[in-house]
Scaffold this motif. Structure first.
Motif, PDB file in Angstrom:
ATOM      1  N   GLY A  54       1.044  29.158 -11.640  1.00  0.00           N
ATOM      2  CA  GLY A  54       0.220  28.571 -12.687  1.00  0.00           C
ATOM      3  C   GLY A  54       0.794  27.243 -13.128  1.00  0.00           C
ATOM      4  O   GLY A  54       1.643  26.660 -12.449  1.00  0.00           O
ATOM      5  N   PHE A  55       0.359  26.771 -14.290  1.00  0.00           N
ATOM      6  CA  PHE A  55       0.687  25.428 -14.761  1.00  0.00           C
ATOM      7  C   PHE A  55       1.670  25.512 -15.927  1.00  0.00           C
ATOM      8  O   PHE A  55       1.276  25.787 -17.062  1.00  0.00           O
ATOM      9  CB  PHE A  55      -0.594  24.693 -15.159  1.00  0.00           C
ATOM     10  N   ARG A  56       2.931  25.263 -15.649  1.00  0.00           N
ATOM     11  CA  ARG A  56       3.986  25.407 -16.657  1.00  0.00           C
ATOM     12  C   ARG A  56       3.750  24.492 -17.852  1.00  0.00           C
ATOM     13  O   ARG A  56       3.964  24.893 -18.999  1.00  0.00           O
ATOM     14  CB  ARG A  56       5.346  25.109 -16.027  1.00  0.00           C
ATOM     15  N   ALA A  57       3.329  23.274 -17.589  1.00  0.00           N
ATOM     16  CA  ALA A  57       3.048  22.323 -18.669  1.00  0.00           C
ATOM     17  C   ALA A  57       1.552  22.211 -18.944  1.00  0.00           C
ATOM     18  O   ALA A  57       1.106  21.293 -19.641  1.00  0.00           O
ATOM     19  CB  ALA A  57       3.627  20.950 -18.339  1.00  0.00           C
ATOM     20  N   SER A  58       0.768  23.121 -18.379  1.00  0.00           N
ATOM     21  CA  SER A  58      -0.685  23.167 -18.576  1.00  0.00           C
ATOM     22  C   SER A  58      -1.369  21.881 -18.144  1.00  0.00           C
ATOM     23  O   SER A  58      -2.387  21.483 -18.716  1.00  0.00           O
ATOM     24  CB  SER A  58      -1.021  23.471 -20.047  1.00  0.00           C
ATOM     25  N   VAL A  59      -0.826  21.252 -17.090  1.00  0.00           N
ATOM     26  CA  VAL A  59      -1.399  19.991 -16.622  1.00  0.00           C
ATOM     27  C   VAL A  59      -1.305  19.909 -15.109  1.00  0.00           C
ATOM     28  O   VAL A  59      -0.357  20.428 -14.500  1.00  0.00           O
ATOM     29  CB  VAL A  59      -0.677  18.795 -17.282  1.00  0.00           C
ATOM     30  N   ALA A  60      -2.286  19.247 -14.514  1.00  0.00           N
ATOM     31  CA  ALA A  60      -2.288  18.995 -13.068  1.00  0.00           C
ATOM     32  C   ALA A  60      -2.277  17.484 -12.852  1.00  0.00           C
ATOM     33  O   ALA A  60      -3.138  16.922 -12.176  1.00  0.00           O
ATOM     34  CB  ALA A  60      -3.506  19.634 -12.413  1.00  0.00           C
ATOM     35  N   SER A  61      -1.296  16.837 -13.448  1.00  0.00           N
ATOM     36  CA  SER A  61      -1.087  15.398 -13.326  1.00  0.00           C
ATOM     37  C   SER A  61       0.401  15.121 -13.467  1.00  0.00           C
ATOM     38  O   SER A  61       1.082  15.802 -14.242  1.00  0.00           O
ATOM     39  CB  SER A  61      -1.823  14.624 -14.437  1.00  0.00           C
ATOM     40  N   PRO A  62       0.931  14.142 -12.747  1.00  0.00           N
ATOM     41  CA  PRO A  62       2.324  13.739 -12.984  1.00  0.00           C
ATOM     42  C   PRO A  62       2.452  13.164 -14.397  1.00  0.00           C
ATOM     43  O   PRO A  62       1.514  12.544 -14.917  1.00  0.00           O
ATOM     44  CB  PRO A  62       2.569  12.659 -11.927  1.00  0.00           C
ATOM     45  N   PHE A  63       3.597  13.359 -15.006  1.00  0.00           N
ATOM     46  CA  PHE A  63       3.821  12.832 -16.352  1.00  0.00           C
ATOM     47  C   PHE A  63       5.305  12.577 -16.571  1.00  0.00           C
ATOM     48  O   PHE A  63       6.153  13.226 -15.959  1.00  0.00           O
ATOM     49  CB  PHE A  63       3.285  13.793 -17.419  1.00  0.00           C
ATOM     50  N   CYS A  64       5.608  11.615 -17.428  1.00  0.00           N
ATOM     51  CA  CYS A  64       7.004  11.304 -17.738  1.00  0.00           C
ATOM     52  C   CYS A  64       7.562  12.318 -18.741  1.00  0.00           C
ATOM     53  O   CYS A  64       6.834  12.814 -19.609  1.00  0.00           O
ATOM     54  CB  CYS A  64       7.122   9.888 -18.298  1.00  0.00           C
ATOM     55  N   TRP A  65       8.849  12.588 -18.602  1.00  0.00           N
ATOM     56  CA  TRP A  65       9.501  13.542 -19.499  1.00  0.00           C
ATOM     57  C   TRP A  65       9.792  12.893 -20.841  1.00  0.00           C
ATOM     58  O   TRP A  65      10.348  11.796 -20.906  1.00  0.00           O
ATOM     59  CB  TRP A  65      10.805  14.051 -18.876  1.00  0.00           C
ATOM     60  N   TYR A  66       9.422  13.593 -21.916  1.00  0.00           N
ATOM     61  CA  TYR A  66       9.773  13.169 -23.269  1.00  0.00           C
ATOM     62  C   TYR A  66      10.970  13.985 -23.719  1.00  0.00           C
ATOM     63  O   TYR A  66      10.938  15.219 -23.739  1.00  0.00           O
ATOM     64  CB  TYR A  66       8.603  13.377 -24.235  1.00  0.00           C
ATOM     65  N   ASP A  67      12.049  13.292 -24.086  1.00  0.00           N
ATOM     66  CA  ASP A  67      13.284  13.945 -24.518  1.00  0.00           C
ATOM     67  C   ASP A  67      13.211  14.212 -26.015  1.00  0.00           C
ATOM     68  O   ASP A  67      13.366  13.304 -26.835  1.00  0.00           O
ATOM     69  CB  ASP A  67      14.474  13.034 -24.186  1.00  0.00           C
ATOM     70  N   LEU A  68      12.956  15.463 -26.379  1.00  0.00           N
ATOM     71  CA  LEU A  68      12.841  15.823 -27.789  1.00  0.00           C
ATOM     72  C   LEU A  68      14.169  15.676 -28.531  1.00  0.00           C
ATOM     73  O   LEU A  68      14.182  15.472 -29.742  1.00  0.00           O
ATOM     74  CB  LEU A  68      12.346  17.270 -27.921  1.00  0.00           C
ATOM     75  N   GLN A  69      15.259  15.787 -27.822  1.00  0.00           N
ATOM     76  CA  GLN A  69      16.570  15.690 -28.467  1.00  0.00           C
ATOM     77  C   GLN A  69      16.829  14.281 -28.989  1.00  0.00           C
ATOM     78  O   GLN A  69      17.399  14.099 -30.068  1.00  0.00           O
ATOM     79  CB  GLN A  69      17.672  16.097 -27.499  1.00  0.00           C
ATOM     80  N   THR A  70      16.403  13.289 -28.226  1.00  0.00           N
ATOM     81  CA  THR A  70      16.618  11.901 -28.632  1.00  0.00           C
ATOM     82  C   THR A  70      15.343  11.215 -29.099  1.00  0.00           C
ATOM     83  O   THR A  70      15.380  10.040 -29.480  1.00  0.00           O
ATOM     84  CB  THR A  70      17.212  11.088 -27.458  1.00  0.00           C
ATOM     85  N   GLU A  71      14.231  11.945 -29.075  1.00  0.00           N
ATOM     86  CA  GLU A  71      12.912  11.393 -29.421  1.00  0.00           C
ATOM     87  C   GLU A  71      12.639  10.128 -28.600  1.00  0.00           C
ATOM     88  O   GLU A  71      12.304   9.062 -29.129  1.00  0.00           O
ATOM     89  CB  GLU A  71      12.817  11.094 -30.922  1.00  0.00           C
ATOM     90  N   THR A  72      12.761  10.278 -27.281  1.00  0.00           N
ATOM     91  CA  THR A  72      12.605   9.137 -26.378  1.00  0.00           C
ATOM     92  C   THR A  72      11.698   9.506 -25.203  1.00  0.00           C
ATOM     93  O   THR A  72      11.870  10.564 -24.592  1.00  0.00           O
ATOM     94  CB  THR A  72      13.973   8.691 -25.822  1.00  0.00           C
ATOM     95  N   ALA A  73      10.784   8.621 -24.887  1.00  0.00           N
ATOM     96  CA  ALA A  73       9.995   8.765 -23.664  1.00  0.00           C
ATOM     97  C   ALA A  73      10.811   8.198 -22.513  1.00  0.00           C
ATOM     98  O   ALA A  73      11.146   7.013 -22.514  1.00  0.00           O
ATOM     99  CB  ALA A  73       8.672   8.023 -23.794  1.00  0.00           C
ATOM    100  N   THR A  74      11.168   9.021 -21.559  1.00  0.00           N
ATOM    101  CA  THR A  74      12.037   8.592 -20.466  1.00  0.00           C
ATOM    102  C   THR A  74      11.220   8.111 -19.273  1.00  0.00           C
ATOM    103  O   THR A  74       9.998   8.237 -19.233  1.00  0.00           O
ATOM    104  CB  THR A  74      12.964   9.730 -20.015  1.00  0.00           C
ATOM    105  N   ASP A  75      11.937   7.580 -18.270  1.00  0.00           N
ATOM    106  CA  ASP A  75      11.288   7.127 -17.038  1.00  0.00           C
ATOM    107  C   ASP A  75      11.306   8.190 -15.948  1.00  0.00           C
ATOM    108  O   ASP A  75      10.912   7.907 -14.813  1.00  0.00           O
ATOM    109  CB  ASP A  75      11.984   5.867 -16.516  1.00  0.00           C
ATOM    110  N   LEU A  76      11.762   9.402 -16.267  1.00  0.00           N
ATOM    111  CA  LEU A  76      11.789  10.478 -15.276  1.00  0.00           C
ATOM    112  C   LEU A  76      10.375  11.025 -15.104  1.00  0.00           C
ATOM    113  O   LEU A  76       9.814  11.633 -16.015  1.00  0.00           O
ATOM    114  CB  LEU A  76      12.736  11.591 -15.716  1.00  0.00           C
ATOM    115  N   LEU A  77       9.803  10.800 -13.928  1.00  0.00           N
ATOM    116  CA  LEU A  77       8.428  11.218 -13.667  1.00  0.00           C
ATOM    117  C   LEU A  77       8.422  12.620 -13.070  1.00  0.00           C
ATOM    118  O   LEU A  77       9.073  12.877 -12.051  1.00  0.00           O
ATOM    119  CB  LEU A  77       7.749  10.229 -12.721  1.00  0.00           C
ATOM    120  N   LEU A  78       7.683  13.530 -13.701  1.00  0.00           N
ATOM    121  CA  LEU A  78       7.639  14.926 -13.290  1.00  0.00           C
ATOM    122  C   LEU A  78       6.354  15.201 -12.510  1.00  0.00           C
ATOM    123  O   LEU A  78       5.253  14.864 -12.960  1.00  0.00           O
ATOM    124  CB  LEU A  78       7.707  15.845 -14.516  1.00  0.00           C
ATOM    125  N   PHE A  79       6.516  15.836 -11.346  1.00  0.00           N
ATOM    126  CA  PHE A  79       5.378  16.223 -10.516  1.00  0.00           C
ATOM    127  C   PHE A  79       5.266  17.751 -10.559  1.00  0.00           C
ATOM    128  O   PHE A  79       6.054  18.449  -9.923  1.00  0.00           O
ATOM    129  CB  PHE A  79       5.572  15.745  -9.078  1.00  0.00           C
TER     130      PHE A  79
END
Length: 436
Positions: free
Chosen positions: A338-363
């Motif tokens: 199934g869809f762990r992040a409930s999405v069928a699109s690549p997306f960048c990881w948001y780091d909740l610990q630092t409140e930062t949108a990172t450049d790590l692209l998740l497929f």
């Protein structure tokens, strides 16, 4: 244009994701009401106030204006035929921005949960599993709903036309079952087979080592022919741990045959790192494995997928970024398809610990054959049905479909009997089935 009284990193992140998926240009954010009122194009009012101007009104829930991690009150309901939460009223009935952010950021995985035996967040602990939408790319459906609402208000607005994408991926945990393991390792395994009375296995091992039979895990030529026949562009992830243990049983990356196999694949396909079990806890091991694979391929290694899907927030992704990984393919569950992040699109990881949108692209991936075989105990026919259902779900939203297979699953022996046939059937049907 999106108007909000609080332009936070969280809002910037989700607005960028939505605009990347839906529009040809990035959405503009403003906290100035006069600027928003004067805007003539499509616009969204993301405040509790009602404004006297044509716009889509999304009433905000508090999540995007918060910082830190705290339990959220979530009640899932059905609106417009879709599961939703963070109901705040308005035309959509819920805060789509906050709900999508909650799922994409994997917010729930930062909260306390009971780990599975491998220290992972299990699918059964997720909001999606508990509320019956794990097998739905829910965020993609929400985006279609948002596009429909905006088009009704702004008929001249042009949105991006999404294109369905399919990428098969393979984890090479152990390239050969018997060959290239060295004398001591084979001798020990041969002795184990004899002690356990597994004489057919011992006999097969001897025949393979003597060159009388092909190694059952050596399915690479067959896969190459399949890819060429159906014009597939797969991704391969190789485990190149320097030391073997209970969970890392790969062929030594110093072995000439292993080097040749990796090199051949790096010429044909994109190749990424399959970080070992050991590397998940020790950064220098991860760094060394990435350097080892880069030295073999002669190219920079910037993609990865975790062995055993060991993914811990935020430590795993911190380490990957520190190691120079730009793309990760671990976003999925081991215990349920199934869809762990409930999405069928690549997306960048948001780091909740630092409140930062990172450049790590998740497929994200939504199907793994090992899940069907070992967790669900499904037959190949049942696995094929599950795979086709997920594939069709993604096609409906013109999303990104990825799945995981292992070369060991194509041996057509034991628990893997007929799974090779099942895979080939799926590939053939995929190429003969018209788009939905």
């Amino acid at each position: 244009m999106v108007y909000s009284k609080h332009i936070t990193p969280r809002l910037r992140y989700i607005a960028r994701f939505l605009s990347t998926e839906m529009s040809t240009t990035e959405w503009e954010l403003t906290d100035a009401p006069d600027v928003f009122l004067q805007e003539q194009g499509a616009k969204i009012n993301y405040t509790a106030d009602t404004l006297d101007t044509p716009c889509l009104h999304i009433v905000p829930q508090a999540l995007l204006s918060q910082t830190g991690i705290q339990p959220q009150s979530i009640a899932v309901a059905s609106l417009n035929g879709l599961p939703v939460f963070f109901q705040t009223g308005g035309p959509l009935g819920f805060d789509l921005f906050a709900a999508a952010f909650y799922l994409l950021s994997r917010y729930e995985e930062y909260l306390p949960f009971e780990e599975d035996p491998h220290g992972r967040f299990p699918a059964t602990a997720s909001l999606a599993y508990k509320n019956g939408f794990l097998k739905i790319p829910l965020i993609n459906h929400w985006m279609q709903l948002l596009k429909k609402q905006l088009t009704a208000l702004f008929p001249d607005e042009r949105f991006r036309q999404m294109v369905f994408r399919f990428i098969p991926t393979y984890d090479i945990d152990m390239a050969w079952s018997y060959k290239h393991k060295g004398f001591l390792r084979n001798a020990a395994n041969l002795l184990k087979d004899a002690v356990r009375g597994q004489l057919p296995a011992a006999s097969k091992r001897i025949k393979v080592l003597l060159g009388k039979e092909r190694d059952p895990f050596d399915q690479f030529g067959w896969l190459n022919r399949l890819h060429e026949q159906y014009n597939l562009k797969p991704y391969y992830f190789f485990l190149v741990g320097a030391h073997t243990n209970r969970y890392d049983k790969n062929i030594s990356p110093r072995n000439k045959a292993m080097k040749a196999l990796i090199t051949d694949h790096a010429i044909r396909y994109p190749v990424g790192l399959h970080p070992s079990w050991q590397s998940n806890r020790t950064f220098h091991v991860l760094k060394n494995e990435k350097e080892t694979l880069a030295a073999i391929t002669g190219t920079a290694i910037n993609a990865s997928r975790q062995h055993f899907l060991k993914l811990s927030f935020p430590e795993t992704y911190h380490n990957l970024l520190k190691a120079g990984i730009l793309f990760d393919f671990s976003m999925g569950y081991a215990d349920a398809n199934g869809f762990r992040a409930s999405v069928a699109s690549p997306f960048c990881w948001y780091d909740l610990q630092t409140e930062t949108a990172t450049d790590l692209l998740l497929f994200p991936f939504c199907f793994m054959e090992a899940t069907s075989i070992f967790y669900k105990k499904e037959t190949p026919d049942a696995g094929l049905t599950a795979l086709q259902e997920l594939y069709n779900e993604v096609k409906r939203v013109d999303g990104f479909f990825s799945m995981i297979w292992h070369n060991s699953s194509f041996t057509d022996e034991g628990v893997y009997k007929d799974w090779k046939k099942m895979y080939e059937t799926f590939i053939k049907q995929r190429n003969s089935t018209p788009s939905l």
